[in-house]
Design a protein around this motif. Structure first.
Motif, PDB file in Angstrom:
ATOM      1  N   THR A 190      -4.978  -6.981   5.910  1.00 35.73           N
ATOM      2  CA  THR A 190      -4.175  -5.751   5.865  1.00 35.73           C
ATOM      3  C   THR A 190      -3.040  -5.929   6.853  1.00 35.73           C
TER       4      THR A 190
ATOM      5  N   ILE B 193      -1.485  -5.501   1.394  1.00 36.63           N
ATOM      6  CA  ILE B 193      -2.704  -6.288   1.205  1.00 36.63           C
ATOM      7  C   ILE B 193      -2.290  -7.728   0.930  1.00 36.63           C
TER       8      ILE B 193
ATOM      9  N   ILE C  95       0.871  -1.174   0.000  1.00 35.03           N
ATOM     10  CA  ILE C  95       0.000   0.000   0.000  1.00 35.03           C
ATOM     11  C   ILE C  95       0.911   1.228   0.000  1.00 35.03           C
TER      12      ILE C  95
ATOM     13  N   GLN D 113     -11.840  -1.745   4.522  1.00 38.34           N
ATOM     14  CA  GLN D 113     -10.655  -2.425   5.037  1.00 38.34           C
ATOM     15  C   GLN D 113     -10.038  -1.499   6.088  1.00 38.34           C
TER      16      GLN D 113
ATOM     17  N   LEU E 250       2.857  -1.060   4.755  1.00 38.29           N
ATOM     18  CA  LEU E 250       1.549  -1.716   4.830  1.00 38.29           C
ATOM     19  C   LEU E 250       1.313  -2.524   3.561  1.00 38.29           C
TER      20      LEU E 250
ATOM     21  N   MET F 147      -7.656  -0.687   9.786  1.00 36.10           N
ATOM     22  CA  MET F 147      -6.487  -1.080  10.564  1.00 36.10           C
ATOM     23  C   MET F 147      -6.252  -0.058  11.673  1.00 36.10           C
TER      24      MET F 147
END
Length: 303
Positions: A209, A271, A138, A252, A269, A254
């Motif tokens: 995530t 996926i 990400i 999604q 980060l 976090m």
């Protein structure tokens, strides 16, 4: 004997003239002592106990040391032992509570919240969701999507890296400049277009995530925290039932309280596919929820 004579002289002189000066002919106080230098290593005053242990000292630069032995006082007040305070005032914002900095100095000072705020203006992708050993980074880039960065994060890219032992190229990361506790809060939405490659009984895709970290100068990332959400099947972008897409904006999320223990640690980060239906073609991405002005955000607060 010399000490007694000096003390007697000071007392007699002080009684006669009202003021005593040491290293000065014009004392401005009852006892006025002028240092010979302004050095932090020489002393204007030293008090010892009966065993010749230094109990208190006043350096020529103004630093005071109490119970620190023969060491030099390294701050305005340098104390080795418990310090008792009574009847201290109660402080309210924007003051912090009485605290100690990394060098051991006690301070009370103005405080402000250090933060990082990133609001994504464009989508990112495309990526597959079919292999649990595959990680999609990400990205967080140093551009106009940054709305604030008083915490002082810097940005970088590892052209070649590993995540949990798996190879990943072009990993975009944030550098945490100083140790401390940081609260990371991220929100974005995922979708996949077209029919999935495989369809199971779950009717959904399990999506991880990952919050991963690496040491300064390292490109070896390992998972610190995993958040799992789901992409709901058979929905179009408006949420209506359809047989041919996962196009609804599926949240999604976090939230991680991360303790950095050394300078310039790296955070990235990712996926990661976790199970359920799958797409082995690059048909998935982060999308724009209906009515939203962004494709997701990341807010970090230094606690």
């Amino acid at each position: 004997m010399k000490t007694k004579i000096l003390i007697c002289f000071i007392l007699v002189y002080g009684k006669a003239f009202g003021q005593v000066g040491i290293n000065t002919d014009s004392p401005s106080a009852l006892l006025d002592v002028i240092s010979k230098t302004s050095s932090p290593t020489t002393k204007a005053l030293e008090i010892n106990n009966s065993t010749d242990l230094e109990m208190m000292k006043l350096h020529d630069n103004g630093n005071v040391g109490i119970n620190i032995g023969t060491s030099n006082a390294t701050d305005l007040l340098h104390v080795k032992a418990d310090v008792k305070h009574e009847d201290l005032p109660v402080l309210s914002a924007p003051y912090s509570l009485f605290a100690v900095d990394g060098a051991g100095a006690a301070k009370a000072q103005f405080t402000s919240t250090k933060y990082f705020y990133f609001k994504r203006s464009t989508s990112f992708g495309d990526f597959t969701l079919s292999n649990t050993n595959s990680y999609t980074n990400i990205p967080f880039e140093n551009n106009s999507d940054i709305k604030g960065n008083t915490v002082g994060f810097s940005f970088g890219t590892d052209t070649s890296a590993t995540v949990n032992g798996q190879s990943v190229n072009n990993v975009s990361y944030l550098t945490v400049p100083e140790p401390g506790v940081y609260l990371f809060e991220m929100y974005q939405t995922a979708f996949c277009s077209g029919l999935p490659t495989t369809v199971g009984d779950t009717g959904q895709i399990a999506l991880n995530t990952l919050f991963a970290t690496a040491a300064s100068g390292s490109s070896t990332y390992s998972t610190n925290t995993i958040f799992r959400d789901y992409v709901i099947a058979r929905r179009n972008a408006s949420g209506g039932i359809t047989s041919s897409s996962y196009a609804y904006a599926n949240p999604q999320k976090m939230v991680v309280a991360y303790q950095s223990t050394s300078v310039n640690e790296k955070v990235a980060l990712f996926i990661n596919y976790a199970g359920g239906d799958s797409y082995n073609t690059e048909s998935c991405r982060m999308n724009l929820p209906a009515g939203s002005d962004n494709y997701g955000y990341l807010i970090v607060t230094k606690l």
